[in-house]
Scaffold this active site. Sequence first.
Site, PDB file in Angstrom:
ATOM      1  N   PRO A 101     -58.826 -89.907 -62.947  1.00  0.00           N
ATOM      2  CA  PRO A 101     -59.152 -90.618 -61.691  1.00  0.00           C
ATOM      3  C   PRO A 101     -59.019 -89.560 -60.318  1.00  0.00           C
ATOM      4  O   PRO A 101     -57.769 -88.858 -60.326  1.00  0.00           O
ATOM      5  CB  PRO A 101     -58.349 -91.813 -61.345  1.00  0.00           C
ATOM      6  CG  PRO A 101     -57.548 -92.065 -62.401  1.00  0.00           C
ATOM      7  CD  PRO A 101     -57.975 -90.966 -63.543  1.00  0.00           C
ATOM      8  N   ASN A 102     -59.907 -89.381 -59.497  1.00  0.00           N
ATOM      9  CA  ASN A 102     -59.896 -88.669 -58.287  1.00  0.00           C
ATOM     10  C   ASN A 102     -59.680 -87.010 -58.371  1.00  0.00           C
ATOM     11  O   ASN A 102     -59.929 -86.417 -57.518  1.00  0.00           O
ATOM     12  CB  ASN A 102     -58.581 -89.070 -57.594  1.00  0.00           C
ATOM     13  CG  ASN A 102     -58.592 -90.534 -57.149  1.00  0.00           C
ATOM     14  OD1 ASN A 102     -59.282 -91.036 -56.720  1.00  0.00           O
ATOM     15  ND2 ASN A 102     -57.390 -91.347 -57.709  1.00  0.00           N
ATOM     16  N   ARG A 125     -59.570 -83.030 -51.812  1.00  0.00           N
ATOM     17  CA  ARG A 125     -58.493 -83.981 -52.147  1.00  0.00           C
ATOM     18  C   ARG A 125     -57.154 -83.006 -51.893  1.00  0.00           C
ATOM     19  O   ARG A 125     -56.663 -82.370 -52.566  1.00  0.00           O
ATOM     20  CB  ARG A 125     -58.486 -84.457 -53.416  1.00  0.00           C
ATOM     21  CG  ARG A 125     -57.480 -85.601 -53.801  1.00  0.00           C
ATOM     22  CD  ARG A 125     -57.216 -85.823 -55.181  1.00  0.00           C
ATOM     23  NE  ARG A 125     -56.187 -86.783 -55.501  1.00  0.00           N
ATOM     24  CZ  ARG A 125     -55.663 -86.812 -56.641  1.00  0.00           C
ATOM     25  NH1 ARG A 125     -56.027 -86.278 -57.718  1.00  0.00           N
ATOM     26  NH2 ARG A 125     -54.670 -87.598 -56.762  1.00  0.00           N
ATOM     27  N   TYR A 180     -53.269 -79.590 -54.206  1.00  0.00           N
ATOM     28  CA  TYR A 180     -54.206 -79.281 -55.414  1.00  0.00           C
ATOM     29  C   TYR A 180     -55.080 -78.251 -55.385  1.00  0.00           C
ATOM     30  O   TYR A 180     -55.879 -77.803 -56.304  1.00  0.00           O
ATOM     31  CB  TYR A 180     -55.083 -80.470 -55.849  1.00  0.00           C
ATOM     32  CG  TYR A 180     -54.228 -81.847 -56.009  1.00  0.00           C
ATOM     33  CD1 TYR A 180     -53.542 -81.884 -57.187  1.00  0.00           C
ATOM     34  CD2 TYR A 180     -54.328 -82.986 -55.142  1.00  0.00           C
ATOM     35  CE1 TYR A 180     -52.839 -83.116 -57.488  1.00  0.00           C
ATOM     36  CE2 TYR A 180     -53.603 -84.108 -55.595  1.00  0.00           C
ATOM     37  CZ  TYR A 180     -52.902 -84.309 -56.465  1.00  0.00           C
ATOM     38  OH  TYR A 180     -51.933 -85.282 -57.044  1.00  0.00           O
ATOM     39  N   ASN A 221     -55.837 -83.916 -68.410  1.00  0.00           N
ATOM     40  CA  ASN A 221     -55.164 -84.084 -67.112  1.00  0.00           C
ATOM     41  C   ASN A 221     -55.208 -85.701 -66.764  1.00  0.00           C
ATOM     42  O   ASN A 221     -56.252 -86.189 -66.117  1.00  0.00           O
ATOM     43  CB  ASN A 221     -55.428 -83.319 -65.891  1.00  0.00           C
ATOM     44  CG  ASN A 221     -54.716 -83.670 -64.505  1.00  0.00           C
ATOM     45  OD1 ASN A 221     -54.081 -84.459 -64.435  1.00  0.00           O
ATOM     46  ND2 ASN A 221     -54.673 -82.784 -63.589  1.00  0.00           N
ATOM     47  N   ALA A 234     -53.440 -90.054 -62.267  1.00  0.00           N
ATOM     48  CA  ALA A 234     -52.603 -91.197 -61.940  1.00  0.00           C
ATOM     49  C   ALA A 234     -52.170 -91.973 -63.257  1.00  0.00           C
ATOM     50  O   ALA A 234     -51.327 -92.602 -63.357  1.00  0.00           O
ATOM     51  CB  ALA A 234     -52.799 -92.094 -60.992  1.00  0.00           C
ATOM     52  N   GLU A 256     -51.168 -81.840 -72.265  1.00  0.00           N
ATOM     53  CA  GLU A 256     -51.015 -82.772 -70.960  1.00  0.00           C
ATOM     54  C   GLU A 256     -51.163 -81.642 -69.846  1.00  0.00           C
ATOM     55  O   GLU A 256     -50.104 -80.680 -69.999  1.00  0.00           O
ATOM     56  CB  GLU A 256     -50.098 -83.667 -70.980  1.00  0.00           C
ATOM     57  CG  GLU A 256     -49.761 -84.319 -69.568  1.00  0.00           C
ATOM     58  CD  GLU A 256     -48.556 -85.244 -69.577  1.00  0.00           C
ATOM     59  OE1 GLU A 256     -47.877 -85.659 -70.618  1.00  0.00           O
ATOM     60  OE2 GLU A 256     -48.254 -85.724 -68.386  1.00  0.00           O
ATOM     61  N   HIS A 304     -50.881 -80.877 -65.625  1.00  0.00           N
ATOM     62  CA  HIS A 304     -50.886 -81.272 -64.006  1.00  0.00           C
ATOM     63  C   HIS A 304     -51.294 -79.932 -63.403  1.00  0.00           C
ATOM     64  O   HIS A 304     -50.473 -79.144 -63.635  1.00  0.00           O
ATOM     65  CB  HIS A 304     -49.597 -82.084 -63.883  1.00  0.00           C
ATOM     66  CG  HIS A 304     -49.620 -83.347 -64.897  1.00  0.00           C
ATOM     67  ND1 HIS A 304     -50.304 -84.379 -64.540  1.00  0.00           N
ATOM     68  CD2 HIS A 304     -48.958 -83.343 -65.642  1.00  0.00           C
ATOM     69  CE1 HIS A 304     -50.104 -85.413 -65.508  1.00  0.00           C
ATOM     70  NE2 HIS A 304     -49.253 -84.757 -66.302  1.00  0.00           N
ATOM     71  N   ARG A 358     -42.274 -84.111 -56.822  1.00  0.00           N
ATOM     72  CA  ARG A 358     -42.850 -85.177 -55.872  1.00  0.00           C
ATOM     73  C   ARG A 358     -42.303 -86.410 -55.858  1.00  0.00           C
ATOM     74  O   ARG A 358     -41.152 -86.678 -56.096  1.00  0.00           O
ATOM     75  CB  ARG A 358     -44.542 -85.054 -56.289  1.00  0.00           C
ATOM     76  CG  ARG A 358     -45.118 -83.549 -56.291  1.00  0.00           C
ATOM     77  CD  ARG A 358     -46.628 -83.737 -56.469  1.00  0.00           C
ATOM     78  NE  ARG A 358     -47.338 -84.328 -55.858  1.00  0.00           N
ATOM     79  CZ  ARG A 358     -48.670 -84.925 -55.985  1.00  0.00           C
ATOM     80  NH1 ARG A 358     -49.268 -84.510 -57.122  1.00  0.00           N
ATOM     81  NH2 ARG A 358     -49.195 -85.887 -55.203  1.00  0.00           N
TER      82      ARG A 358
HETATM   83  C1  DQA Z   1     -51.934 -84.957 -61.202  1.00  0.00           C
HETATM   84  C2  DQA Z   1     -50.435 -85.488 -60.811  1.00  0.00           C
HETATM   85  C3  DQA Z   1     -50.765 -86.828 -60.488  1.00  0.00           C
HETATM   86  O1  DQA Z   1     -49.460 -87.439 -60.420  1.00  0.00           O
HETATM   87  C4  DQA Z   1     -51.622 -87.598 -59.530  1.00  0.00           C
HETATM   88  O2  DQA Z   1     -51.750 -88.967 -59.470  1.00  0.00           O
HETATM   89  C5  DQA Z   1     -53.044 -86.779 -60.009  1.00  0.00           C
HETATM   90  C6  DQA Z   1     -52.862 -85.333 -60.326  1.00  0.00           C
HETATM   91  C7  DQA Z   1     -51.920 -83.504 -61.083  1.00  0.00           C
HETATM   92  O3  DQA Z   1     -52.838 -82.697 -61.598  1.00  0.00           O
HETATM   93  O4  DQA Z   1     -50.941 -82.797 -60.593  1.00  0.00           O
HETATM   94  O5  DQA Z   1     -54.085 -87.411 -59.608  1.00  0.00           O
HETATM   95  O6  DQA Z   1     -52.195 -85.366 -62.501  1.00  0.00           O
END
Ligand code: DQA
Length: 143
Positions: free
Chosen positions: A10-11, A18, A23, A74, A77, A101, A103, A110
């Site tokens: 998501p997002n 964003r 990011y 990725n 959240a 995985e 990120h 964070r």
């Molecule tokens: C994320 C880190 C997560 O905590 C966050 O909710 C994201 C992006 C990252 O790529 O740094 O949406 O996965």
Amino acid sequence: MSKVLVLNGPNLGRLGSREPEIYGSLNFAELISQVLEVAEQLGLDVEVRQSDSETELIHWLHEAVDSGSHVVINPAAFTHYSYSLRDACALVTKAGLKLIEVHISNPHAREEFRHNSVISAVSTGVIAGFGIKGYLLALGAIV
Ligand code: DQA
């Protein structure tokens, strides 16, 4: 040719606009083109997808198992609380496929709720904090 599904939660479709201070300024289309360029160099058959839906991500993980595809994910959240996504990721690694995985940020630097990943224990490995380069490193790790 090894197949890899690069899945984004998501997002992440909002990359570029964003929280660019976290990011980066690259948008999702630019991420796809960098991933596909490196995939070609590495001789991997890669598809990049993004969904805001837990259900859809789970179905794509099932598809990875059925089609023998490695996964770069990725989970965004969902990383921090989705046991159903974790169980689907476990199906991938239990099938002998790699699941990396990724990120973009370093969640450990964070907010506290980001420090725990329910996915990491069922992943082949984790790459965090290197921006979108993490996806490219993950493809290299699969090779
Ligand atoms: C994320 C880190 C997560 O905590 C966050 O909710 C994201 C992006 C990252 O790529 O740094 O949406 O996965």
